[in-house]
Design a protein around this motif. Structure first.
Motif, PDB file in Angstrom:
ATOM      1  N   CYS A   8      76.861   0.333  32.844  1.00 30.40           N
ATOM      2  CA  CYS A   8      76.428   1.612  33.399  1.00 30.40           C
ATOM      3  C   CYS A   8      74.940   1.735  33.102  1.00 30.40           C
ATOM      4  CB  CYS A   8      77.200   2.767  32.753  1.00 30.40           C
ATOM      5  SG  CYS A   8      76.494   4.379  33.140  1.00 30.40           S
ATOM      6  N   CYS A  11      74.706   5.021  30.277  1.00 31.11           N
ATOM      7  CA  CYS A  11      75.309   4.948  28.935  1.00 31.11           C
ATOM      8  C   CYS A  11      75.562   3.513  28.475  1.00 31.11           C
ATOM      9  CB  CYS A  11      76.598   5.754  28.892  1.00 31.11           C
ATOM     10  SG  CYS A  11      77.950   4.979  29.796  1.00 31.11           S
ATOM     11  N   CYS A  33      78.813   4.607  35.583  1.00 32.04           N
ATOM     12  CA  CYS A  33      80.250   4.637  35.299  1.00 32.04           C
ATOM     13  C   CYS A  33      80.884   5.932  35.787  1.00 32.04           C
ATOM     14  CB  CYS A  33      80.513   4.444  33.813  1.00 32.04           C
ATOM     15  SG  CYS A  33      80.018   5.856  32.811  1.00 32.04           S
ATOM     16  N   CYS A  37      77.044  10.422  34.134  1.00 31.62           N
ATOM     17  CA  CYS A  37      75.922   9.520  33.876  1.00 31.62           C
ATOM     18  C   CYS A  37      74.901   9.587  35.007  1.00 31.62           C
ATOM     19  CB  CYS A  37      76.414   8.091  33.656  1.00 31.62           C
ATOM     20  SG  CYS A  37      77.048   7.873  31.981  1.00 31.62           S
TER      21      CYS A  37
END
Ligand SMILES: [Zn+2]
Length: 295
Positions: A8, A11, A33, A37
């Motif tokens: 991702c 994150c 993800c 995010c």
């Protein structure tokens, strides 16, 4: 070791299935993800553009234009995104791009809606800045880069998932379906709350279409104002600890074949995600049909 892994962009969570990644920018490997995010990654970028807007407005002495609030009108937003008068592509030297949509609204005192956004599959996927102005000077600040010759042709109009429409459906039925779709969309835009999943992010939820249709939690049926049978497929999902519902509204279309029994087809009119429990209650109207309908 795993050969195919995706992280991702925000994150850095490791994902092993590309289907789990959400993309916002066309032609960019920047994947996320989940919604959270996406929001968090772009928040400082959105803030940066908002600051530029504030500076520019104060330079031009239009900090508090009365028409600024027009941009929070869902109808204005929807029209500016789906039928813009102008589209400009801004591209930097490393190939990243964003798009500026401009639409002139000539209601009483005309104003411009201007939206800076990312596109994914030729559809607005993330809004970086949205504003409304009557100032030619302000709007000219956005008119740079490459001008898209035909905005109408440029934007993808295919908002039904591929293959959902049966090609044998007659033109007449298609027009009726288009009219129903527009009416539904207008109603939905009115019924939604500002806190719900933004309309321009509906595309990111298309991957829930298939499972909702194939394995719904609930199916409701009702007759619409034209006397056609509607079916509402609903399935609840959880993604990153956020629960939402995915709705697919379908219409039953009857088609006569020569010498054979008439065939009935169920055609999706509209699909949308929602976080809103009230909207869920509002749209699950009609009679509960038990079992899943497969045609
Ligand atoms: Zn993430």
């Amino acid at each position: 070791m795993n050969r195919t892994v995706y992280f991702c962009n925000h994150c850095k969570k490791a994902l092993h299935d590309i289907e789990e990644l959400l993309f916002v920018e066309e032609g960019s490997p920047r994947g996320f993800c989940g919604e959270k995010c996406i929001e968090q990654y772009y928040a400082p970028i959105v803030a940066w553009y908002e600051n530029r807007e504030r500076e520019t407005r104060s330079l031009l002495d239009i900090a508090n234009e009365d028409c600024k609030t027009m941009i929070s009108d869902a109808n204005v937003m929807d029209k500016a995104l789906s039928r813009p008068d102008e589209i400009w592509r801004w591209q930097n030297e490393i190939g990243e791009d964003l798009f500026v949509f401009i639409k002139n609204f000539a209601i009483e005192r005309p104003f411009y809606a201007v939206i800076m956004c990312h596109l994914f599959e030729r559809q607005p996927s993330f809004i970086l800045l949205a504003s409304a102005t009557r100032s030619e000077e302000f709007i000219n600040q956005f008119r740079s880069g490459e001008r898209i010759v035909d905005p109408d042709e440029f934007i993808s109009r295919d908002d039904l998932p591929a293959g959902a429409i049966d090609l044998e459906v007659e033109q007449e039925a298609l027009s009726a379906i288009e009219a129903k779709k527009s009416a539904f969309l207008a109603r939905l835009l009115q019924d939604r709350t500002a806190a719900d999943i933004p309309f321009e992010q509906f595309d990111l939820y298309e991957k829930y279409f298939k499972t909702t249709l194939e394995d719904p939690d609930e199916i409701y049926t009702d007759e619409d104002d034209d006397g056609d049978q509607l079916f509402t497929y609903i399935k609840a999902y959880q993604h990153n600890n956020i629960s939402f519902y995915y709705f697919i509204i379908c219409v039953e279309f009857e088609k006569e074949s020569d010498g054979e029994a008439e065939t009935r087809k169920i055609i999706p009119l509209m699909a949308f995600p929602t976080l809103d429990g009230e909207l869920y209650h509002l749209y699950r109207g009609g009679k509960l049909v038990s079992g899943s309908l497969k045609n």
